[in-house]
Design a protein around this motif. Structure first.
Motif, mmCIF file in Angstrom:
data_model
loop_
_atom_site.group_PDB
_atom_site.id
_atom_site.type_symbol
_atom_site.label_atom_id
_atom_site.label_comp_id
_atom_site.label_asym_id
_atom_site.label_seq_id
_atom_site.Cartn_x
_atom_site.Cartn_y
_atom_site.Cartn_z
ATOM 1 N N TYR A 258 -15.425 -19.048 -14.975
ATOM 2 C CA TYR A 258 -15.009 -17.857 -14.239
ATOM 3 C C TYR A 258 -15.442 -17.919 -12.769
ATOM 4 O O TYR A 258 -14.913 -17.189 -11.936
ATOM 5 C CB TYR A 258 -15.595 -16.591 -14.885
ATOM 6 C CG TYR A 258 -15.037 -16.313 -16.262
ATOM 7 C CD1 TYR A 258 -13.665 -16.306 -16.481
ATOM 8 C CD2 TYR A 258 -15.876 -16.078 -17.340
ATOM 9 C CE1 TYR A 258 -13.144 -16.064 -17.751
ATOM 10 C CE2 TYR A 258 -15.364 -15.831 -18.608
ATOM 11 C CZ TYR A 258 -13.995 -15.825 -18.799
ATOM 12 O OH TYR A 258 -13.465 -15.587 -20.055
ATOM 13 N N GLU A 259 -16.388 -18.777 -12.462
ATOM 14 C CA GLU A 259 -16.910 -18.852 -11.100
ATOM 15 C C GLU A 259 -16.211 -19.895 -10.243
ATOM 16 O O GLU A 259 -16.149 -19.760 -9.024
ATOM 17 C CB GLU A 259 -18.414 -19.170 -11.135
ATOM 18 C CG GLU A 259 -19.260 -18.103 -11.814
ATOM 19 C CD GLU A 259 -20.714 -18.535 -11.907
ATOM 20 O OE1 GLU A 259 -21.363 -18.596 -10.859
ATOM 21 O OE2 GLU A 259 -21.180 -18.821 -13.032
ATOM 22 N N VAL A 260 -15.713 -20.940 -10.855
ATOM 23 C CA VAL A 260 -15.125 -22.034 -10.071
ATOM 24 C C VAL A 260 -13.698 -21.680 -9.652
ATOM 25 O O VAL A 260 -13.023 -20.871 -10.286
ATOM 26 C CB VAL A 260 -15.116 -23.360 -10.859
ATOM 27 C CG1 VAL A 260 -16.527 -23.842 -11.130
ATOM 28 C CG2 VAL A 260 -14.352 -23.209 -12.163
ATOM 29 N N SER B 221 -28.525 -27.266 -1.586
ATOM 30 C CA SER B 221 -27.360 -27.881 -0.945
ATOM 31 C C SER B 221 -26.058 -27.220 -1.399
ATOM 32 O O SER B 221 -25.096 -27.147 -0.638
ATOM 33 C CB SER B 221 -27.313 -29.374 -1.263
ATOM 34 O OG SER B 221 -27.079 -29.598 -2.643
ATOM 35 N N LEU B 222 -26.037 -26.720 -2.648
ATOM 36 C CA LEU B 222 -24.822 -26.101 -3.172
ATOM 37 C C LEU B 222 -24.636 -24.673 -2.686
ATOM 38 O O LEU B 222 -23.505 -24.211 -2.505
ATOM 39 C CB LEU B 222 -24.856 -26.108 -4.711
ATOM 40 C CG LEU B 222 -24.641 -27.451 -5.400
ATOM 41 C CD1 LEU B 222 -24.913 -27.314 -6.893
ATOM 42 C CD2 LEU B 222 -23.212 -27.937 -5.173
ATOM 43 N N PHE B 223 -25.744 -23.950 -2.487
ATOM 44 C CA PHE B 223 -25.646 -22.530 -2.173
ATOM 45 C C PHE B 223 -26.441 -22.177 -0.916
ATOM 46 O O PHE B 223 -27.358 -21.375 -0.943
ATOM 47 C CB PHE B 223 -26.150 -21.689 -3.352
ATOM 48 C CG PHE B 223 -25.535 -22.079 -4.660
ATOM 49 C CD1 PHE B 223 -24.186 -21.895 -4.885
ATOM 50 C CD2 PHE B 223 -26.306 -22.650 -5.667
ATOM 51 C CE1 PHE B 223 -23.614 -22.263 -6.090
ATOM 52 C CE2 PHE B 223 -25.740 -23.021 -6.866
ATOM 53 C CZ PHE B 223 -24.391 -22.826 -7.084
ATOM 54 N N PRO B 224 -26.129 -22.792 0.235
ATOM 55 C CA PRO B 224 -26.808 -22.452 1.475
ATOM 56 C C PRO B 224 -26.325 -21.100 1.968
ATOM 57 O O PRO B 224 -25.282 -20.609 1.535
ATOM 58 C CB PRO B 224 -26.367 -23.594 2.415
ATOM 59 C CG PRO B 224 -25.029 -23.989 1.891
ATOM 60 C CD PRO B 224 -25.097 -23.813 0.413
ATOM 61 N N GLY C 2 -20.019 -26.923 -15.260
ATOM 62 C CA GLY C 2 -21.454 -26.914 -15.524
ATOM 63 C C GLY C 2 -22.241 -27.875 -14.665
ATOM 64 O O GLY C 2 -23.449 -27.689 -14.452
ATOM 65 N N LEU C 3 -21.581 -28.919 -14.133
ATOM 66 C CA LEU C 3 -22.279 -29.867 -13.257
ATOM 67 C C LEU C 3 -22.810 -29.191 -12.010
ATOM 68 O O LEU C 3 -23.814 -29.623 -11.431
ATOM 69 C CB LEU C 3 -21.336 -31.018 -12.870
ATOM 70 C CG LEU C 3 -20.928 -31.983 -13.995
ATOM 71 C CD1 LEU C 3 -19.903 -32.980 -13.485
ATOM 72 C CD2 LEU C 3 -22.160 -32.710 -14.542
ATOM 73 N N THR C 4 -22.139 -28.128 -11.567
ATOM 74 C CA THR C 4 -22.602 -27.373 -10.391
ATOM 75 C C THR C 4 -23.216 -26.046 -10.813
ATOM 76 O O THR C 4 -23.299 -25.117 -10.026
ATOM 77 C CB THR C 4 -21.446 -27.124 -9.407
ATOM 78 O OG1 THR C 4 -20.341 -26.525 -10.106
ATOM 79 C CG2 THR C 4 -20.999 -28.431 -8.771
#
Length: 394
Positions: free
Chosen positions: A358-360, A31-34, A351-353
């Motif tokens: 650096y990614e958010v 769901s997070l990375f479609p 970290g929850l996702t």
């Protein structure tokens, strides 16, 4: 007589819960990375890109206006966004006219040895994986060729980089495959590219524990040889591919950790500045020294380029933490990094996702919260980056 009406088969319960949790985590990833459940690295603002490359934002803008280098994405608000690939292309462009080699490409040059950094502590919650992940990504974003190795069977570093062990590693694929005693595979076979340019990954899973079980048997049979060289020998196969290797070590002083210590050129010990953690670290250091003595007596060279302590989850307003920090700096001096890694809700929320800071996107947090956390991380990682450069004589 024991009443058995409410008793449960513990093994069945644990297995069922494991399968339910794995399924939910897999569904969350999709769901997070479609649409293909694969992570992608975000793009960086011109200010962020300039800082990572080592130039002024105005100079980066001039390159763009002059039609030199890559063409960044330009948003409707006329903001320039640079991908990691764009930044690397700019580095190569600038390196051609640099005053000295390495001004913009900071990696190894002829005669430099690969840096292998072991991040360790055997107490949970010391920030070991958070430190490893952010260090590996920061070095890659700044232009180093980095290999991150998850040597922790709990595989948190692996999960942070979009690999779910239960689903993505059903038939191995960890460093164990390259260091096992029977039919080891080339280490290149277990290296995965990540969604970040310059960063490769060797994931981990519970299979790594097999090395802890195999080694005593191999030693008893006389087949282990110098077992503590196995990680070093595996890494020698890809020495020409990387500038830096970051190893997230397991949270115990077993055979995997001993082998990682033997391979390391630099050691980073994470410390949470609380009294119980410092007491635990005292035991950790004593046991580590004893183990290194044993390895050295077997013929290994246990000298390292550097060793440092990094303070993690540090709260500047916490008086007991400040006293412990002062205590550590008095004892160990320059061995404690100047920059501490601050405790931040931004890091835990990311970290929850299953992302690093650096990614958010910065917009996901209040400006002050994000800026405080990212400045802390950058200070820690860039201090380590300076140690690497110093080791290479620069």
């Amino acid at each position: 007589m024991q009443d058995t009406t409410d008793t449960e088969d513990l093994n069945a319960v644990i297995r069922a819960h494991s399968e339910i949790l794995a399924g939910q985590l897999h569904a969350q990833r999709e769901s997070l990375f479609p649409p293909d459940a694969a992570k992608q690295m975000r793009k960086f603002t011109s200010g962020e890109a300039a800082q990572l490359i080592g130039v002024n934002d105005s100079y980066l803008r001039k390159l763009h206006l002059d039609g030199k280098g890559p063409s960044p994405e330009v948003t409707a608000g006329n903001r320039r966004l640079y991908s990691v690939e764009d930044m690397q292309a700019v580095r190569h462009l600038l390196e051609k006219t640099a005053r000295k080699p390495g001004d913009y490409l900071p990696g190894r040059r002829e005669g430099d040895h690969m840096q292998v950094i072991g991040v360790m502590n055997f107490k949970g919650g010391s920030g070991k994986t958070t430190t490893s992940a952010h260090l590996a990504q920061r070095l890659a974003l700044k232009g180093h060729r980095v290999l991150a190795i998850d040597l922790d069977p709990q595989a948190s570093l692996t999960a942070l980089h979009g690999v779910q062990p239960e689903y993505d590693l059903p038939e191995g694929g960890t460093l164990y495959d390259a260091i096992r005693y029977t039919d080891p595979v080339p280490i290149a076979d277990v290296i995965r590219s990540t969604y970040i340019l310059n960063l490769d990954l060797i994931p981990g899973n519970l299979e790594l524990m097999e090395f802890e079980h195999d080694t005593p048997r191999a030693l008893a049979q006389g087949n282990a040889g110098l077992f503590f060289f196995r990680v070093r020998e595996a890494l020698q196969q890809v020495d020409d591919r990387y500038d830096v290797v970051v190893i997230d070590c397991p949270p115990q002083l077993g055979f995997l950790t001993m082998s990682a210590l033997s391979a390391a050129t630099g050691v980073l010990v994470t410390i949470h500045p609380e009294m119980l953690d410092v007491m635990s670290m005292s035991q950790f250091l004593r046991m580590t020294a004893d183990l290194m003595d044993v390895i050295a007596e077997s013929g290994a060279d246990m000298s390292h380029d550097w060793m440092r302590y990094v303070l993690t989850r540090y709260e500047p307003t916490d008086a007991p933490q400040n006293r412990i920090t002062a205590f550590l700096r008095t004892m160990y001096g320059e061995k404690v990094l100047n920059a501490p890694m601050l405790k931040s809700t931004a890091i835990s929320d990311a970290g929850l996702t299953k992302q690093t800071l650096y990614e958010v996107e910065r917009s996901a947090f209040t400006r002050s919260t994000y800026d405080r956390a990212i400045e802390s991380l950058n200070a820690v990682n860039d201090e380590i980056g300076a140690l690497i450069q110093s080791t290479w004589g620069r």
